[in-house]
Motif scaffolding. Structure first.
Motif: not given
Length: 305
Positions: A216-217, A219-226, A229
């Motif tokens: 979540a912190n 930027p490369k993965t923060a916007n991926k679907p739950d 993740k």
């Protein structure tokens, strides 16, 4: 709340993070060290294996293997000079032999066991009179069967490991060398568990939570679907296993294989089966507070008194 420089320094020592990051984390956690460490880990700044009890007590740890068992003991004292005292060292080694022979249930039972002309308690009191320091038998562990033992740093670390194998395999000199290698692995890499199945569910859940917070912190993965993740978090737990579980760790003498493969290769070479059953690792003074001595202040207080 106000965060002292001493608190910041202590957190920095435990996590290897920068001073400002430590101060921010402590402020955010209202001075709670455990919470501050968790915050730093979630930010990807602190490693899990940096969180450890404050190791500061003096004395020594001693580990030894016998024909049918292995023992590790810890005896604490007030100053580091004591660990170099021959009488103290002899007492600690004799104590391990008593544990091996008598197999006491706990420290209280150990103190009542025979040592010399009296009991362990009698021998300890006599030692205190000679050395003039408070000395305590803190803890011990004993394994029965085919075992290995290792002492590091003159008594700063002690490890015993229990194996499941045949008498024929255990009698071979190569097995003794192998057992020492595994015990040294434990001392060097300090695993928390033997294998993945030993890791408690709540520990895994906390690790997963921290990995998700790190994503979540980032930027490369923060916007991926739950859902994505979630899968990534489960995959990243493999790194946790490789650090926390003995059999999954990289072998210290050959980083190209893990401990599991080293065990399998040794078993094949010795013509039998070998399984690591359990291990115990004592670090001198682990979790104990060291008294903060100020000799000048002590002398001044004595003069005033």
């Amino acid at each position: 709340m106000a965060i002292s420089a001493k608190d910041v320094m202590e957190l920095r020592k435990q996590t290897d993070c920068g001073m400002m990051e430590c101060k921010k984390a402590l402020t955010q956690a209202d001075g709670d060290f455990e919470k501050a460490i968790e915050i730093l880990r979630e930010q990807g700044l602190a490693a899990a294996n940096k969180k450890a009890g404050r190791i500061a007590a003096e004395g020594m740890v001693y580990a030894v293997s016998f024909d049918n068992c292995a023992v590790v003991v810890e005896v604490n004292a007030e100053t580091d000079f004591v660990a170099k005292n021959d009488k103290f060292v002899d007492f600690t080694k004799n104590l391990a032999k008593v544990v091996a022979d008598e197999n006491p249930a706990d420290v209280e039972a150990l103190m009542a066991c025979k040592m010399g002309d009296g009991t362990v308690d009698d021998a300890l009191k006599a030692l205190i009179l000679v050395i003039k320091e408070n000395i305590k038998v803190r803890r011990f562990a004993r394994y029965k069967g085919h075992c290995a033992a290792y002492v590091h740093g003159g008594g700063t670390h002690g490890v015993i490991v229990k194996f499941e194998t045949s008498d024929d395999v255990a009698a071979k000199p190569e097995f003794a060398a192998f057992g020492k290698d595994i015990a040294m692995q434990v001392a060097a890499a300090n695993p928390s568990y033997l294998n993945e199945s030993d890791v408690p569910e709540d520990v895994l859940a906390k690790e997963k939570e921290i990995v998700l917070a790190q994503m979540a912190n980032d930027p490369k993965t923060a916007n991926k679907p739950d859902a994505i993740k979630e899968k990534m978090a489960i995959g990243k737990l493999g790194k946790f296993y490789k650090e926390a579980c003995l059999v999954d760790q990289a072998f210290i003498k050959d980083g190209g294989m893990d401990v599991k493969k080293y065990v399998a290769d040794t078993a094949k070479a010795l013509g039998g089966d070998i399984k690591i059953v359990s291990f115990t690792h004592f670090t001198k003074g682990e979790g104990l507070e060291k008294r903060n001595e100020d000799f000048a202040a002590e002398v001044a207080a004595a003069i005033k008194g």
